[in-house]
Each structure stands twice: as C-alpha cells, then as structure tokens.
Design an enzyme around this catalytic site. Structure first.
Site, PDB file in Angstrom:
ATOM      1  N   SER A 130       0.846  -1.191   0.000  1.00  7.34           N
ATOM      2  CA  SER A 130       0.000   0.000   0.000  1.00  7.34           C
ATOM      3  C   SER A 130       0.886   1.249   0.000  1.00  7.34           C
ATOM      4  O   SER A 130       0.538   2.267  -0.598  1.00  7.34           O
ATOM      5  CB  SER A 130      -0.957  -0.002   1.184  1.00  7.34           C
ATOM      6  OG  SER A 130      -0.249  -0.115   2.380  1.00  7.34           O
ATOM      7  N   GLU A 163      11.070   6.313  -0.109  1.00  8.30           N
ATOM      8  CA  GLU A 163      10.913   5.305   0.951  1.00  8.30           C
ATOM      9  C   GLU A 163      12.238   5.096   1.692  1.00  8.30           C
ATOM     10  O   GLU A 163      12.274   4.990   2.915  1.00  8.30           O
ATOM     11  CB  GLU A 163      10.425   3.999   0.312  1.00  8.30           C
ATOM     12  CG  GLU A 163      10.254   2.864   1.265  1.00  8.30           C
ATOM     13  CD  GLU A 163       8.802   2.585   1.649  1.00  8.30           C
ATOM     14  OE1 GLU A 163       7.892   2.943   0.883  1.00  8.30           O
ATOM     15  OE2 GLU A 163       8.611   2.011   2.727  1.00  8.30           O
ATOM     16  N   ASP A 175       8.814  -3.347  -5.194  1.00  6.73           N
ATOM     17  CA  ASP A 175       7.423  -2.911  -5.016  1.00  6.73           C
ATOM     18  C   ASP A 175       7.088  -1.753  -5.958  1.00  6.73           C
ATOM     19  O   ASP A 175       6.082  -1.769  -6.662  1.00  6.73           O
ATOM     20  CB  ASP A 175       7.174  -2.475  -3.569  1.00  6.73           C
ATOM     21  CG  ASP A 175       7.424  -3.614  -2.597  1.00  6.73           C
ATOM     22  OD1 ASP A 175       7.569  -4.756  -3.061  1.00  6.73           O
ATOM     23  OD2 ASP A 175       7.479  -3.344  -1.393  1.00  6.73           O
TER      24      ASP A 175
HETATM   25  C1  GLA Z   1       9.283  -5.283   0.994  1.00  6.83           C
HETATM   26  C2  GLA Z   1      10.239  -4.368   0.261  1.00  6.83           C
HETATM   27  C3  GLA Z   1      10.704  -4.969  -1.059  1.00  6.83           C
HETATM   28  C4  GLA Z   1      11.199  -6.401  -0.877  1.00  6.83           C
HETATM   29  C5  GLA Z   1      10.209  -7.216  -0.047  1.00  6.83           C
HETATM   30  C6  GLA Z   1      10.755  -8.589   0.312  1.00  6.83           C
HETATM   31  O1  GLA Z   1       8.090  -5.403   0.297  1.00  6.83           O
HETATM   32  O2  GLA Z   1       9.654  -3.118   0.026  1.00  6.83           O
HETATM   33  O3  GLA Z   1      11.700  -4.149  -1.636  1.00  6.83           O
HETATM   34  O4  GLA Z   1      12.484  -6.422  -0.319  1.00  6.83           O
HETATM   35  O5  GLA Z   1       9.865  -6.574   1.170  1.00  6.83           O
HETATM   36  O6  GLA Z   1      10.928  -9.342  -0.820  1.00  6.83           O
END
Ligand code: GLA
Length: 400
Positions: A130, A163, A175
C-alpha cells in the site's frame, strides 16, 4: 472502481473547492509477489504482479508552495510547505507523499504546491505494498502537475528513494517497480541487478490466486527488515574477500556459495546467504514452470520458498507459518507462501476453483484456533500498473 471514484469526487469537492477541469486523478495498484522474496536488495530476480486494488489520488495544483493531504481512511488533514518537508510519525500515511515531493525537489523537478486526496481499497500494512501504491500515485500526480517529462522508470526510482531516504525503510526496488510497470494478466520477471524485465502471462487455468491476510498488526517490521539487509551486506563483504568481482549475493551459484559459506562463520548469516542464493534459483525455475504450464512445479517452488523464509531467512513468524502450513494440507491448494517483507502481512496461494470454499473454511478455522485471529481471504486478479484516470473519473463526475 466507479464507486471509489464517485466517493473521491464527492470528498475532493469539499476538501479542495474549484473548477472540476483542474482536477487530475491517478491510480496506482498494490502488488503481490509470487516468488523471489528478500532478494531485490541482493541483485536477485523477483516475480511480482500488480493487483487490481490500489490507491487513487485526486490532485489540484495550488498557487502557493503548500501541499495538503487528506485521506478517506484517516481523519486528519496534513498541511505542509513543500520547502520544509520532514518526516513526522504523527503524519502517518502522509509521510509517503511528503517523501515523494521531497525526493522530486531534490531531483530538481519543478514541483508545485497541490491538494491531494487519497482513497484506496488495499489493506494497509498487509505486505501488499500500500505504501508503494501511495508513492507511485503521488509520483505520477506530482510529475503531471509540474509538467515534468520523467519516464516511468525515473518515477519508480523516485518513489523508492522517498521510501529509503525520507521514510527510512531501506527497501529494494521490487514494489515500486511492480506498481509502476505492472501489466494486466502478467507477472513481471525482474532482474533487480540490471532492471531488465519480462512480462510473463499468468495463466493458471482452473487455479485461482488467493491472498490471505493474517490481520496481525505488524510490529517492528521496518527495523527487522533493515537488519536483514545489513546482514546481507555483511555476508557479501565476506564473499568478496574470496571472489572480488561478485557484485551481488544473488549472482552466486550454489557451488560458489558452498565455497564461501564456511568463510562467513556466523551461523545466522550463513542461513541468510543460503536463502538468497537458493531463492534466486527458485525464481528462475518458477518462471520457466509458469511458461511451460507446469503449475504443480510452480506451487512446489512456492512452498520451498516459504520454508526457506521460515527456516533460513527467519522472517515469517507464527501467524504466516500457520496460514501456509494449513494451506499446504488442503486438497486443491497446490502452492502457498508468505508474500512481501514478512513479520505479518499476507500469504499468496494457488487454489483450484472448486476447492475455494473448503480452503477458506479449513485454513480460516485452523488459523483462528491457533492464533485467535480472523484471517481475511481475497480471490485476486492481476491488474495493470499505475496510470492517469482523469478521463474515466471526469466522465463519471459528468454523468451524475
Ligand atoms: C518489501 C520491500 C521490497 C522487498 C520485499 C521482500 O516489500 O519493500 O523491496 O524487499 O519486502 O521481498
């Protein structure tokens, strides 16, 4: 989607009165990672897909240099000067759009002040990105209102930077990439060392993609995430003493890892390295299995991934393990694993259409008996990546 947009319009009219023609609307989805966990910051391959659920942002430029953030899911409006942005725990979700504006300004984008209203249908803090969804929706809005010609990939990087440097979570790029670049009906096989990627059709025949939310409040997830990342950096430094040309842990073959493992010494770090090397190979095998239509093999690799995250990377925890282990026992479920960062959040499962009711019943019951919590079940579909939806939203508004 129509309902979300209608509600958004209504609230935005009150929050930011003015001509409807000046309002622009953007959508960014959440994501589910099918396999390839905790290796995007180790140069590994990952296999995420965008969801149909996500975040809409309504935006209107302002003539001063203020930004105002409102959200359907959060009572407080946050008002800040875009030239004095700092992280504030109490600003909650608004730290993500603040971070994106902060990053855009540092990147010399000609950012203008604006009113932003967020509305979404993703469970928050559930490992379905999210936060990346809010970041990418904001990045599209900020770039559009500023008349900037950033490429989609530049916006993805900007969102990740927000982030990392503003919110303080040292995440990889998976993500924001999945949210920004996703394609309907496809999972993205992404090489995080080069950012080369390939959309692979996600064809599952009679099987459905089911996401199950532990509904466990995530605690200390961020600090433990950052801790895993530093452990990997420490392991890489040891590996590089023997193999100086290695740039990322995930590029090691099993044989090379076997040679380096003893140098690492610390047993916990040895397990971290083993997960990274084997998970990368599972992703390659899983993408090949999907292309070949071998869903059973794909599901088996999902299970192996979970076991590795449970025993070697140690990021699952009782709730996720209970959900995954219960799922493996249900006939008709051919694969189940945690998805996302772990420490709570969701599992992703492949379940035969005829077994959905039994799956929900049995997994739900075992989970409740073991944890006292109620899991939520979503049958999901793979949607497209972030985009402007001003036209669809405008048509709805005019049709009232
Ligand atoms: C979170 C992070 C990603 C990745 C996952 C684990 O979602 O934002 O960059 O490292 O954890 O795969």
């Amino acid at each position: 989607m129509d309902d979300m947009l209608r509600q958004g319009w209504r609230q935005f009219e009150t929050f930011s009165p003015g001509p409807a023609e000046d309002v622009r609307v953007f959508f960014a989805p959440g994501r589910v990672n099918l396999i390839g966990e905790h290796i995007d910051y180790n140069g590994g391959r990952v296999f995420p897909a965008a969801l149909r659920e996500g975040t809409w942002v309504f935006a209107r430029a302002r003539s001063d240099r203020m930004a105002r953030f409102a959200s359907f899911n959060y009572p407080k409006t946050v008002t800040v000067s875009i030239d004095g942005l700092t992280y504030h725990e109490g600003d909650d979700y608004a730290n993500y759009p603040k971070g994106v504006i902060w990053a855009a300004l540092r990147d010399h984008m000609a950012v203008v002040g604006a009113d932003f209203l967020f509305i979404g249908n993703l469970p928050s803090r559930a490992g379905l990105s999210s936060s990346a969804s809010i970041e990418m929706a904001t990045a599209l809005a900020v770039a559009a209102l500023s008349g900037s010609a950033y490429s989609r990939l530049q916006l993805v990087r900007l969102a990740q930077w927000a982030e990392n440097a503003f919110v303080g979570v040292n995440c990889g790029i998976m993500d924001q990439f999945a949210v920004g670049m996703g394609e309907a009906g496809h999972a993205l096989l992404l090489d995080t060392a080069t950012l080369d990627y390939e959309p692979v059709p996600f064809e599952t025949g009679d099987y459905r993609l089911v996401i199950v939310n532990t509904n466990k409040p995530r605690s200390l997830g961020e600090s433990r995430y950052n801790e895993r990342r530093s452990e990997c950096e420490a392991v890489l430094a040891v590996v590089q003493r023997r193999m100086p040309t290695v740039r990322h842990l995930a590029e090691l073959s099993t044989v090379d890892w076997g040679r380096c493992e003893r140098d690492v010494g610390n047993p916990a770090w040895q397990k971290r390295g083993k997960h990274v090397v084997t998970e990368n190979q599972r992703v390659i095998a899983a993408a090949a299995a999907l292309r070949a239509g071998s869903l059973i093999s794909f599901g088996e690799l999902m299970k192996q991934s979970h076991v590795s995250l449970r025993d070697d990377y140690e990021v699952t925890g009782f709730e996720l393990d209970t959900l995954a282990e219960a799922a493996w026992d249900v006939p008709g479920c051919i694969g189940a694993r945690m998805t996302g960062a772990g420490f709570g959040g969701c599992t992703v499962n492949l379940v035969h259409g005829d077994a959905l009711a039994r799956f929900q019943d049995e997994v739900g019951r075992r989970y409740r008996d073991a944890t006292g919590l109620t899991a939520a079940f979503y049958v999901s579909e793979i949607g497209a990546g972030a985009r402007e939806v001003t036209e669809e939203a405008g048509a709805l508004w005019r049709s009232w």
